[in-house]
Design a protein around this motif. Structure first.
Motif, short mmCIF file in Angstrom:
data_model
loop_
_atom_site.label_atom_id
_atom_site.label_comp_id
_atom_site.label_asym_id
_atom_site.label_seq_id
_atom_site.Cartn_x
_atom_site.Cartn_y
_atom_site.Cartn_z
N ILE A 1 -9.08 -2.87 -4.94
CA ILE A 1 -9.26 -3.64 -3.69
C ILE A 1 -8.99 -2.76 -2.48
N LYS A 2 -7.87 -2.08 -2.47
CA LYS A 2 -7.50 -1.28 -1.30
C LYS A 2 -8.44 -0.09 -1.12
N SER A 3 -8.94 0.46 -2.21
CA SER A 3 -9.93 1.55 -2.10
C SER A 3 -11.22 1.02 -1.50
N GLY A 4 -11.65 -0.15 -1.96
CA GLY A 4 -12.86 -0.76 -1.43
C GLY A 4 -12.75 -1.08 0.05
N VAL A 5 -11.60 -1.57 0.46
CA VAL A 5 -11.37 -1.89 1.87
C VAL A 5 -11.46 -0.62 2.71
N ALA A 6 -10.83 0.44 2.26
CA ALA A 6 -10.87 1.70 3.03
C ALA A 6 -12.30 2.24 3.13
N LYS A 7 -13.04 2.19 2.04
CA LYS A 7 -14.42 2.67 2.07
C LYS A 7 -15.28 1.82 3.01
N ASP B 1 -1.99 1.66 3.95
CA ASP B 1 -1.68 0.77 2.82
C ASP B 1 -2.07 1.42 1.49
N LEU B 2 -3.26 2.02 1.47
CA LEU B 2 -3.72 2.67 0.24
C LEU B 2 -2.83 3.87 -0.09
N ARG B 3 -2.46 4.65 0.92
CA ARG B 3 -1.61 5.82 0.70
C ARG B 3 -0.27 5.40 0.09
N GLU B 4 0.33 4.34 0.64
CA GLU B 4 1.61 3.85 0.11
C GLU B 4 1.48 3.39 -1.34
N LEU B 5 0.40 2.67 -1.64
CA LEU B 5 0.20 2.20 -3.01
C LEU B 5 -0.02 3.37 -3.96
N VAL B 6 -0.81 4.33 -3.55
CA VAL B 6 -1.07 5.51 -4.39
C VAL B 6 0.24 6.26 -4.67
N LEU B 7 1.07 6.41 -3.66
CA LEU B 7 2.35 7.11 -3.86
C LEU B 7 3.26 6.34 -4.82
N GLU C 1 -8.47 4.89 -12.40
CA GLU C 1 -8.44 4.06 -11.19
C GLU C 1 -7.62 4.75 -10.09
N LEU C 2 -6.55 5.42 -10.48
CA LEU C 2 -5.73 6.16 -9.52
C LEU C 2 -6.53 7.33 -8.94
N VAL C 3 -7.29 8.01 -9.76
CA VAL C 3 -8.11 9.13 -9.29
C VAL C 3 -9.15 8.64 -8.29
N ARG C 4 -9.78 7.50 -8.59
CA ARG C 4 -10.78 6.94 -7.67
C ARG C 4 -10.11 6.52 -6.35
N ALA C 5 -8.92 5.97 -6.44
CA ALA C 5 -8.20 5.57 -5.23
C ALA C 5 -7.84 6.80 -4.39
N GLU C 6 -7.43 7.88 -5.05
CA GLU C 6 -7.13 9.11 -4.32
C GLU C 6 -8.37 9.68 -3.66
N ASP C 7 -9.52 9.60 -4.35
CA ASP C 7 -10.78 10.06 -3.76
C ASP C 7 -11.14 9.23 -2.52
N ALA C 8 -10.99 7.91 -2.64
CA ALA C 8 -11.27 7.03 -1.51
C ALA C 8 -10.33 7.34 -0.35
N LEU C 9 -9.08 7.60 -0.67
CA LEU C 9 -8.09 7.93 0.36
C LEU C 9 -8.45 9.22 1.07
N GLU C 10 -8.85 10.23 0.31
CA GLU C 10 -9.25 11.50 0.89
C GLU C 10 -10.49 11.34 1.78
N GLU C 11 -11.45 10.57 1.30
CA GLU C 11 -12.68 10.35 2.05
C GLU C 11 -12.41 9.60 3.37
N ALA C 12 -11.58 8.58 3.30
CA ALA C 12 -11.31 7.76 4.48
C ALA C 12 -10.35 8.44 5.45
N SER C 13 -9.58 9.39 5.00
CA SER C 13 -8.61 10.06 5.85
C SER C 13 -9.25 11.10 6.76
#
Length: 111
Positions: free
Chosen positions: A13-19, A79-85, A98-110
């Protein structure tokens, strides 16, 4: 959140929101560029004052939407960064897709 499916759901969810917010931010920036060109063209063509002012109001609204989407994107990334950590600290998620995809989304959105 200790069960794996719930954590996966939150990561997804949080990855989708960031994207989605990143795409929205990019679209608002493009819209503002187009509107700026329109204002410049109206001024160059000596259009009526009402038309120019109307186009400027639309441009100002576009800039407000850029600021708003930037704020929302920043919050979503945080929010995504905190959850990933939090998830990274759990050993059972060491090689989780799922964690890898979230990290990718985080990197892309950052960016």
């Amino acid at each position: 959140m200790s069960d794996k499916p719930a954590i996966h759901r939150q990561l997804n969810i949080k990855s989708g929101v960031a994207k989605r917010l990143l795409k929205e931010h990019i679209l608002y920036a493009k819209e503002a560029e187009e509107q700026q060109r329109k204002v410049d063209k109206l001024i160059a063509d000596n259009a009526e004052t009402w038309d120019v002012n109307s186009a400027r109001r639309i441009l100002e609204e576009s800039h407000r939407m850029i600021k708003d989407s930037d704020n929302r994107l920043g919050k979503a990334v945080q929010d995504l960064r905190e959850l990933v950590l939090q998830v990274k600290a759990k050993p059972e998620f060491a090689e989780d897709d799922e964690l890898v995809r979230a990290e990718d989304a985080l990197e892309e959105a950052s960016v």
